[in-house]
Design an enzyme around this catalytic site. Sequence first.
Site, short mmCIF file in Angstrom:
data_model
loop_
_atom_site.label_atom_id
_atom_site.label_comp_id
_atom_site.label_asym_id
_atom_site.label_seq_id
_atom_site.Cartn_x
_atom_site.Cartn_y
_atom_site.Cartn_z
N GLU A 222 -1.30 4.61 -1.97
CA GLU A 222 -1.43 3.91 -3.04
C GLU A 222 -0.39 4.43 -4.04
OE1 GLU A 222 -3.08 1.11 -3.62
OE2 GLU A 222 -4.15 1.11 -1.53
N TYR B 176 -5.95 0.97 -11.56
CA TYR B 176 -5.71 0.19 -10.20
C TYR B 176 -5.99 1.36 -9.12
CZ TYR B 176 -3.92 -1.39 -6.05
OH TYR B 176 -3.78 -1.74 -4.81
N ASP C 58 -4.40 -5.97 -7.30
CA ASP C 58 -2.98 -6.06 -7.27
C ASP C 58 -2.54 -7.40 -7.33
OD1 ASP C 58 -3.45 -7.09 -4.80
OD2 ASP C 58 -2.49 -5.60 -3.77
#
Length: 348
Positions: A45, A128, A146
């Site tokens: 990520e 996020y 996203d």
Amino acid sequence: MNVKVNAPLLLNWYDTNAREMPWRISPSDRIAGVTPDPYHVWLSEIMLQQTTVATVKSYFNKFISKWPTLEKLAQADEGEVTGAWAGLGYYARARNLLKCAKIVSSDYGGKFPSDYKTLLKLPGVGPYTAGAIASIAFDKKEVVVDGNVERVISRLFDIKIPLPESKKEITKIATNLTPSVRPGDYAQAVMDLGATVCTPIAPKCLVCPLQQNCLSNKNGSQNLVPYKRKKEKKPTRYGYMYIVKRTDDAYLLERRPDKGLLAGMLGWPTSEWSQNPDESPPIVSEWKTYRTKIRHTFTHFHLEITLKTAFVNLNCKPKKGFFALVGEFNSNELPTVFKKAFDVHQEA
Ligand code: SF4
């Protein structure tokens, strides 16, 4: 907007269409009780911030073979990590990666926390990424939005407000849609749907499991949504870069300041990068100027570099930087703009 998204339908689609990625476990493995390695999820990520899946795959594999566990990564030094990161850009991510690994190792016994708020306190982990780790690694009901998710939701609800103004609305909808059952797989299912079916151009609505629920499909607006605010044109900055080679084959390098663009990274000495830069050569010498310009694009500007080179003897005393032999640094681990310059220098 009365749109119902059928999560089981989407999960069924995901069970046979999930993308394979080296940091993921398959839906069938998850159902069988296998859990993803939070170290892998976190690493991927962080790498995926601003970088495509295709590029991240090889970097991820390189990192995992060099540092198979978080504990091993926590023991690395910064130069090694930024070197392995070279080419991915946004080098603050690499420094935060190491800081985060050290904190998880020292404060959390080497195990990632699973809750969103605690994850958010870690260096380099924003809303996020915290949501993605909690959801994908720990199967928590957290929202993950996203670019793919933004597109899918914008189309499902035929949102007419352009991005990025619509982000708040999209996050609100995404929060309401996230199911309690298999939330981690659900998050990845929406991402995969966006990446492979609800694509930016020519979405494949005929094979989409959510076609019956999709307002854009109903209204015929799927090629227009999501609307985007017109991007402002990036300005171009200019600068000079100096490759100095000594008679013993050592090169002059400079470590960039701790703050600002490419902070703390090694590179060739440069002038300032501006509209109208002054030359600031690191030594007094006869310079050869290359005809090929080095061009590179950063987030906020394009850069056009005039490259100069000089050959000097062992007595050379530079005004800035230090000499290093080729074996003492790896040109492949320099940030891309410096590597581009080195390639031009070597090809000349
Ligand atoms: Fe996207 Fe088409 Fe599916 Fe709607 S029906 S979500 S536009 S692929």
